[in-house]
Each structure stands twice: as C-alpha cells, then as structure tokens.
Design a protein around this motif. Sequence first.
Motif, PDB file in Angstrom:
ATOM      1  N   LEU A 213       0.817  -1.233   0.000  1.00  0.00           N
ATOM      2  CA  LEU A 213       0.000   0.000   0.000  1.00  0.00           C
ATOM      3  C   LEU A 213       0.839   1.267   0.000  1.00  0.00           C
ATOM      4  O   LEU A 213       2.028   1.231   0.295  1.00  0.00           O
ATOM      5  N   VAL A 214       0.184   2.393  -0.274  1.00  0.00           N
ATOM      6  CA  VAL A 214       0.839   3.698  -0.128  1.00  0.00           C
ATOM      7  C   VAL A 214       1.425   3.810   1.284  1.00  0.00           C
ATOM      8  O   VAL A 214       0.888   3.243   2.231  1.00  0.00           O
ATOM      9  N   ARG A 215       2.490   4.583   1.395  1.00  0.00           N
ATOM     10  CA  ARG A 215       3.270   4.505   2.631  1.00  0.00           C
ATOM     11  C   ARG A 215       2.534   4.986   3.875  1.00  0.00           C
ATOM     12  O   ARG A 215       2.882   4.611   4.993  1.00  0.00           O
ATOM     13  N   THR A 216       1.499   5.837   3.683  1.00  0.00           N
ATOM     14  CA  THR A 216       0.810   6.391   4.848  1.00  0.00           C
ATOM     15  C   THR A 216      -0.291   5.476   5.389  1.00  0.00           C
ATOM     16  O   THR A 216      -0.799   5.718   6.480  1.00  0.00           O
ATOM     17  N   ASP A 217      -0.671   4.444   4.652  1.00  0.00           N
ATOM     18  CA  ASP A 217      -1.810   3.608   5.067  1.00  0.00           C
ATOM     19  C   ASP A 217      -1.365   2.466   5.991  1.00  0.00           C
ATOM     20  O   ASP A 217      -1.352   1.294   5.614  1.00  0.00           O
ATOM     21  N   ILE A 218      -1.032   2.837   7.215  1.00  0.00           N
ATOM     22  CA  ILE A 218      -0.521   1.859   8.187  1.00  0.00           C
ATOM     23  C   ILE A 218      -1.654   0.914   8.638  1.00  0.00           C
ATOM     24  O   ILE A 218      -1.454  -0.294   8.771  1.00  0.00           O
ATOM     25  N   ASP A 219      -2.857   1.478   8.856  1.00  0.00           N
ATOM     26  CA  ASP A 219      -3.980   0.621   9.264  1.00  0.00           C
ATOM     27  C   ASP A 219      -4.326  -0.370   8.158  1.00  0.00           C
ATOM     28  O   ASP A 219      -4.675  -1.518   8.430  1.00  0.00           O
ATOM     29  N   GLY A 220      -4.224   0.090   6.901  1.00  0.00           N
ATOM     30  CA  GLY A 220      -4.474  -0.796   5.761  1.00  0.00           C
ATOM     31  C   GLY A 220      -3.496  -1.966   5.744  1.00  0.00           C
ATOM     32  O   GLY A 220      -3.866  -3.103   5.461  1.00  0.00           O
ATOM     33  N   LEU A 221      -2.230  -1.679   6.077  1.00  0.00           N
ATOM     34  CA  LEU A 221      -1.230  -2.757   6.152  1.00  0.00           C
ATOM     35  C   LEU A 221      -1.660  -3.788   7.191  1.00  0.00           C
ATOM     36  O   LEU A 221      -1.547  -4.996   6.981  1.00  0.00           O
ATOM     37  N   GLY A 222      -2.188  -3.276   8.321  1.00  0.00           N
ATOM     38  CA  GLY A 222      -2.657  -4.167   9.380  1.00  0.00           C
ATOM     39  C   GLY A 222      -3.809  -5.046   8.910  1.00  0.00           C
ATOM     40  O   GLY A 222      -3.886  -6.229   9.260  1.00  0.00           O
ATOM     41  N   GLU A 223      -4.683  -4.467   8.095  1.00  0.00           N
ATOM     42  CA  GLU A 223      -5.825  -5.237   7.586  1.00  0.00           C
ATOM     43  C   GLU A 223      -5.341  -6.354   6.651  1.00  0.00           C
ATOM     44  O   GLU A 223      -5.821  -7.484   6.712  1.00  0.00           O
ATOM     45  N   ILE A 224      -4.390  -6.016   5.784  1.00  0.00           N
ATOM     46  CA  ILE A 224      -3.840  -7.038   4.874  1.00  0.00           C
ATOM     47  C   ILE A 224      -3.162  -8.139   5.691  1.00  0.00           C
ATOM     48  O   ILE A 224      -3.336  -9.324   5.423  1.00  0.00           O
ATOM     49  N   ARG A 225      -2.429  -7.705   6.712  1.00  0.00           N
ATOM     50  CA  ARG A 225      -1.709  -8.699   7.527  1.00  0.00           C
ATOM     51  C   ARG A 225      -2.677  -9.682   8.179  1.00  0.00           C
ATOM     52  O   ARG A 225      -2.372 -10.865   8.321  1.00  0.00           O
ATOM     53  N   ARG A 226      -3.860  -9.185   8.601  1.00  0.00           N
ATOM     54  CA  ARG A 226      -4.847 -10.082   9.226  1.00  0.00           C
ATOM     55  C   ARG A 226      -5.320 -11.164   8.254  1.00  0.00           C
ATOM     56  O   ARG A 226      -5.667 -12.260   8.655  1.00  0.00           O
ATOM     57  N   HIS A 227      -5.320 -10.838   6.955  1.00  0.00           N
ATOM     58  CA  HIS A 227      -5.774 -11.801   5.947  1.00  0.00           C
ATOM     59  C   HIS A 227      -4.641 -12.669   5.399  1.00  0.00           C
ATOM     60  O   HIS A 227      -4.888 -13.680   4.753  1.00  0.00           O
ATOM     61  N   ALA A 228      -3.397 -12.220   5.584  1.00  0.00           N
ATOM     62  CA  ALA A 228      -2.272 -12.873   4.897  1.00  0.00           C
ATOM     63  C   ALA A 228      -1.700 -14.033   5.696  1.00  0.00           C
ATOM     64  O   ALA A 228      -1.657 -13.992   6.925  1.00  0.00           O
ATOM     65  N   SER A 229      -1.248 -15.065   4.983  1.00  0.00           N
ATOM     66  CA  SER A 229      -0.569 -16.169   5.654  1.00  0.00           C
ATOM     67  C   SER A 229       0.941 -16.075   5.449  1.00  0.00           C
ATOM     68  O   SER A 229       1.694 -16.930   5.886  1.00  0.00           O
ATOM     69  N   ILE A 230       1.391 -15.028   4.740  1.00  0.00           N
ATOM     70  CA  ILE A 230       2.834 -14.811   4.554  1.00  0.00           C
ATOM     71  C   ILE A 230       3.210 -13.468   5.204  1.00  0.00           C
ATOM     72  O   ILE A 230       2.339 -12.611   5.392  1.00  0.00           O
TER      73      ILE A 230
END
Length: 342
Positions: A213-230
């Motif tokens: 994601l764009v560098r400022t979207d830290i919460d978005g990174l967290g959302e992806i991490r919740r779905h990711a297995s890697i």
Amino acid sequence: MPAPLQLTADVLTLKLKHPFKIARHSYEEVRTVRVVLRDADGLEGLGEATPQTFYGETVATALAALNFYSDYLPETAFDLEEAERQLERVLTGNNSVRAAISTALHDLVGKRLGVPLYKLWGLDAGKAPMSTFTIGIDTPERIKMKVREAAQYPVLKVKVGRDNDREILTAIREVAPTKELRVDANCGWTVKQAIRNLPMLAEFGVTVLEQPLVRTDIDGLGEIRRHASIPVIADESCIVASDIPPLVGKVDGINIKLAKTGSLREAIRMIAIARAHHMMVMVGCMVETSIAITAPAHFTPLVDIVDLDGAALLADDPYVGATIDGGQLKIPDGPGLGVRAR
Ligand SMILES: [Mg+2]
C-alpha cells in the motif's frame, strides 16, 4: 586546531543491464553521487548518495547539500555519534546524502583501525544470509529471459503492482517453478486489491509480500496482515527508527535502506528496535554501486532477509565490494568497507 576532513563529490552515471521497472516508474540508467572524505594523512573514506525523487531528493539537491555541508565537516571521523547528530541538524531531509557521509566516515574509521566494519560491530561475516535477485516489471518474454539470466540466484524478488501481476508470476513460474519467490508491490495496490491478490500469491508460492500500500496507510497494512498467511514487510512506510512503533502489529517486518534511513548508526538502532518488537528485519538497496551496497552488507549478519542486488543490476559497476555469488552474500575483509575500484 587540526584541519577538518576534506570532502569531494562527483556524479556517477551508471548504465543498467536491462531497463528496470517498478510500480512507480522505469529507467535505463541511474545517476548517483560519489563522496570521498580525506583525512590529514590522505586516507580516504568512500560513500555514495543515491537520491530518490520519491523521498524528495535529486542529484542536484544532493550536490547542493554536500556543498553546504563542507562548512560543517568534522576534524576526525571517530566521533561518529556527534558527526551524525550534526549531519541530521545540517542536512535534514537529505537522507541519501547523509547516508553517503555516514558511510564515508565509517569507512575512514575502519581504515584507521585496520578492521572491516563487521568486525567493528562484533559480527560474524559467515552469518550473512543469501541475497535475493530482483526482477523488475516487464513483458512475459523479457521476464523469462531475466529469470534465466538469474539462474545462479536461489531466491527471486519480483516487482508487481501494475495491471499484469498474474502474467508476471506465470512467466516466472514457467522458468523457475520451484525457486523461492518474494513480491514487492512498491505501494501499487489498494487494500481491496491486496486482499484479493493474496490467493494468487499463495497459488504461485510467494513467501513474502513487501509494501502493498501507499506509505501512509498503516492501518491498511494491518488489515492485509490479518488476511495474509505470509509475512508483510514495510519498506516505503518505514524510514527511520521512530517509524517502527506505529508499525507494530500492522506488519511482520521492516525493510531498512540507507538511502532513506540516512545513517549506518540509525540502521543498527532500527534493527534493535524491530527485534525488541519481535519483528523481522530486511535490508534493501537502490540501484547503486558496490560502495552503497557494501555498507549495509556489513550488518547483514543481524538481519533475516537480504536484498542487496543493486550493483548486480548494473552493466559496469566501477567498484568491487560485497558480492552475491550464487546468491550467497559475501562481505569483504578489507579495512572499513573493504571496497576498491574495479
Ligand atoms: Mg521495496
């Protein structure tokens, strides 16, 4: 009063083996700024600034910053802590320039003491991990050619984040069906796209996802991490040590690059802080010569993932330093950086 260190700088124009594309742009050559710090005995410390417009720097701003800094040069390279504090004050925002001076100061200290940087830091060069080799965004045919050329590298990192991600991954798997594969989207996806792409990454056996994601979207990174297995790694979202605490729980690890962090000492601090939060640590680079690649190579015994192929993408690197023969990173043994002209 002893004379201060002398600084000289010049521009290096570096041709790439192949045009290199990432999600944001494409290029065939890069220009970096070589920095030499000379002490009263004529001993030289080498550094290289690789300015990134993404982080607000150009070759012109780098040269201007170096010119400005020449009035603030220390008398000795040994007080690294104070020299770097001064750099931060005088050259705020000029991160790649600060990285170049930090590197040259460390090179000079190592040369003065007659030890390579990794020994200065008490590290075992034998613990340097393998390095990935990066495949830029391209047509399927050219991707296959690049993957064949990269036969000696056991781990590939692939740039994604445009509209042909599946095509790229398919092309790579045709040539390298079993190699370890990591992807870097360089801010190219939205949260929705990234979550939708996760099954595709699993299908192709991708093991690491860098900066979706764009560098400022830290919460978005967290959302992806919740779905990711890697593991999800922050690169553009993590510049300096103070960026790490807000990333805790949002990503699995951080990618350190000197051109954005601006200091070897700060890089070591970032490793300690990430470790305190049980995060993975990756070290990356820009497309640059063996001067800029070898500086972070010296602290790779402390990290998990190494992506230091920047000089390997050049048609003719003017320097010899750290190498990645067969994918294994080798840290040179000479004093300081251990880098010499080719
Ligand atoms: Mg990256």
